[in-house]
Design an enzyme around this catalytic site. Structure first.
Site, PDB file in Angstrom:
ATOM      1  N   PHE A  53       7.752  16.758  -0.103  1.00  0.00           N
ATOM      2  CA  PHE A  53       8.636  16.328   1.156  1.00  0.00           C
ATOM      3  C   PHE A  53       9.779  17.296   1.304  1.00  0.00           C
ATOM      4  O   PHE A  53      10.995  16.849   1.801  1.00  0.00           O
ATOM      5  CB  PHE A  53       8.905  14.817   0.921  1.00  0.00           C
TER       6      PHE A  53
ATOM      7  N   LEU B  86      -0.306   4.494   0.880  1.00  0.00           N
ATOM      8  CA  LEU B  86      -1.549   5.351   1.456  1.00  0.00           C
ATOM      9  C   LEU B  86      -0.969   6.430   2.418  1.00  0.00           C
ATOM     10  O   LEU B  86      -0.254   6.074   3.421  1.00  0.00           O
ATOM     11  CB  LEU B  86      -2.811   4.581   2.161  1.00  0.00           C
ATOM     12  N   ARG B  87      -1.423   7.741   1.980  1.00  0.00           N
ATOM     13  CA  ARG B  87      -0.909   8.665   3.243  1.00  0.00           C
ATOM     14  C   ARG B  87      -2.157   8.971   4.021  1.00  0.00           C
ATOM     15  O   ARG B  87      -3.197   9.380   3.707  1.00  0.00           O
ATOM     16  CB  ARG B  87      -0.909  10.031   2.474  1.00  0.00           C
TER      17      ARG B  87
ATOM     18  N   LYS C 216       8.204  -1.055  -1.918  1.00  0.00           N
ATOM     19  CA  LYS C 216       7.568  -0.521  -0.609  1.00  0.00           C
ATOM     20  C   LYS C 216       8.730   0.301   0.211  1.00  0.00           C
ATOM     21  O   LYS C 216       8.654   1.481   0.545  1.00  0.00           O
ATOM     22  CB  LYS C 216       6.699  -1.265   0.016  1.00  0.00           C
TER      23      LYS C 216
ATOM     24  N   HIS D  36       9.430  20.150   2.932  1.00  0.00           N
ATOM     25  CA  HIS D  36       9.141  21.237   4.177  1.00  0.00           C
ATOM     26  C   HIS D  36       9.858  21.031   5.270  1.00  0.00           C
ATOM     27  O   HIS D  36       9.522  19.933   6.226  1.00  0.00           O
ATOM     28  CB  HIS D  36       7.625  21.061   4.156  1.00  0.00           C
TER      29      HIS D  36
ATOM     30  N   GLU E 111       0.896  -1.200  -0.005  1.00  0.00           N
ATOM     31  CA  GLU E 111       0.092   0.069  -0.081  1.00  0.00           C
ATOM     32  C   GLU E 111       1.024   1.403   0.007  1.00  0.00           C
ATOM     33  O   GLU E 111       1.804   1.378   0.465  1.00  0.00           O
ATOM     34  CB  GLU E 111      -0.766  -0.153   1.328  1.00  0.00           C
TER      35      GLU E 111
ATOM     36  N   CYS F  11       4.587   4.489   9.414  1.00  0.00           N
ATOM     37  CA  CYS F  11       5.269   3.900   8.396  1.00  0.00           C
ATOM     38  C   CYS F  11       6.776   4.242   8.641  1.00  0.00           C
ATOM     39  O   CYS F  11       7.495   3.655   8.515  1.00  0.00           O
ATOM     40  CB  CYS F  11       4.663   4.542   7.004  1.00  0.00           C
TER      41      CYS F  11
END
Length: 438
Positions: free
Chosen positions: A252, A153-154, A207, A254, A151, A263
């Site tokens: 990404f 997913l955020r 992943k 920031h 997956e 995660c």
């Protein structure tokens, strides 16, 4: 298709609800009877925008159901997803695969016909091989395929990520399993979502590599932020300057208090351990893990410095506790280390978070909780923005100044421009720029 989802946590619940919304018949399984009872009553175990409505609609349409009974759900399924937790194992930091393997054994006992068993959980390279070995050892006659479908997913945007993915990665070793997986995701054909078919081990590593790379980008810009503060540069402008390069990209980049969540911390650590086991250490990722751990505690020192070098007996207000906005997830949240560091230095902590306070209470001792951002700031010697919730982006700065005991705003997410804070009488201390002196 009939689909069984083993595990009704974040990944399993979101994935199951979205697959049901595609038109599949999905049963989400979990061993926790209280969680299943809550889901059957329409109460979500996690906060994710839009999830409660999505679940309710698909339950109403009889495409989504919840149960503690694995056997009937698996018996008639064409695809069985394993979406259980893989936390860092105590002692060595490797991914704890005991829940994955227990699910595989239970699935083997329940299958009655051909199905594809799919690891949706984030698992180290070779886990699919072991899942297949467990299945065939338990039932030598079993007609089964094993695939990897990680997956991406955020949290806070998971439903959109599932329905409009950048890519779908499917690792399968035979054409029959790959065909079943293609049918699972056929509803996304109109969205032209790219499906990448790979070997199983490649999918598993993809992943980890993706999360490690994103964690590296975050850690890189955080280190550049520290350098900016010393040389008089502005990290936000540096980030924009490099992010406009298409080879780098702006996401990404920031600067902030470090990454957390369910995660990045465990996945980077698991990748480090896997690489060490295979004799090919990933030194960059090892450094990312170490730098990120140190950074969270360093943010407490930043607040202490903003308060004149001491917070003993002072009231420090924190806005935001969760590791990111639009979630109630407190796992490895920077706020935990920041609060610990401030309390060790003698500060009294008051905090407010739109969704995370109930999750935070068991994890934090000696913290007072406020009903909103302004109640949190009342009488504070410093106000610290830790999580960039939308509710914190347009605060009345003049009102805050009037309420606070000292006009110190430590903005760890660079939500406010220093000049704007200064106009309202606040001393702004951001990340990656010189602090205002007014």
């Amino acid at each position: 298709m009939r689909i069984a989802m083993i595990g009704s946590g974040y990944v399993g619940l979101v994935s199951g609800a979205c697959l049901a919304d595609f038109g599949h018949e999905v049963v989400c399984i979990d061993k926790d009877p209280e969680k299943i009872a809550a889901l059957n009553e329409g109460r979500m175990p996690i906060y994710e925008p839009g999830l409660d409505a999505l679940v309710a609609e698909n339950v109403r349409q009889k495409r989504l159901a919840f149960s503690t009974d694995l056997k009937p759900a698996v018996a008639g399924a064409q695809a069985v997803f394993i979406a259980v937790g893989t936390p860092s194992r105590r002692g060595d930091g490797f991914a704890d695969l005991s829940y994955v393997y227990a699910a595989a054994r239970a699935i083997a006992e329940a299958l009655t016909g051909y199905a594809v068993v799919v690891t949706k959980s984030t698992v180290p390279v070779g886990t699919g091989d072991e899942v297949e070995r467990i299945l065939r050892e338990a039932r030598p006659d079993l007609d089964v395929g094993v695939a990897s479908n990680p997956e991406f997913l955020r949290e806070g945007a998971a439903i959109g990520d599932f329905k409009r993915p950048d890519r779908i990665v499917i690792g399968a070793e035979d054409a029959r399993a790959a065909a079943v997986m293609q049918e699972v995701y056929r509803p996304l054909y109109l969205n032209q979502a790219p499906i990448l078919f790979t070997g199983r081990r490649t999918a598993e590593l993809t992943k980890y590599a993706a999360n490690a790379f994103l964690a590296t980008k975050i850690t890189f810009i955080n280190e550049i932020a520290d350098l900016c503060e010393q040389v008089g540069a502005n990290v936000q402008e540096v980030a924009r300057g490099i992010g406009l390069d298409n080879r780098i990209g702006s996401k990404f980049l920031h600067a902030g208090p470090g990454y957390g969540g369910s995660c990045f911390p465990k996945d980077t650590l698991a990748l480090v351990k896997t690489a060490q086991d295979y004799g090919t250490p990933v030194r960059i990722v090892e450094t990312v893990v170490a730098v990120n751990d140190q950074r969270k505690r360093a943010m407490a020192r930043k607040v202490i410095a903003a308060c004149g070098g001491s917070v003993r007996g002072k009231r420090v207000a924190l806005l935001g506790l969760t590791f990111k906005p639009n979630t109630d997830d407190m796992r490895d949240a920077p706020s935990l280390s920041i609060i610990a560091g401030l309390q060790d230095a003698g500060a009294r902590i008051v905090a407010y978070d739109p969704e995370g306070m109930e999750q935070a209470r068991p994890l934090l001792q000696g913290v007072d909780y406020a009903e909103d951002a302004y109640a949190c700031a009342e009488g504070a010697d410093a106000l610290v923005i830790v999580t960039e919730w939308n509710a914190f982006r347009a605060l009345d700065l003049a009102r805050l100044k009037a309420m606070m005991a000292a006009p110190v705003l430590v903005d760890l997410r660079n939500v406010y421009a220093p000049d704007e804070a200064r106009r309202h009488g606040l001393r702004h201390v951001g990340v990656g720029a010189l602090a205002s002196r007014d």
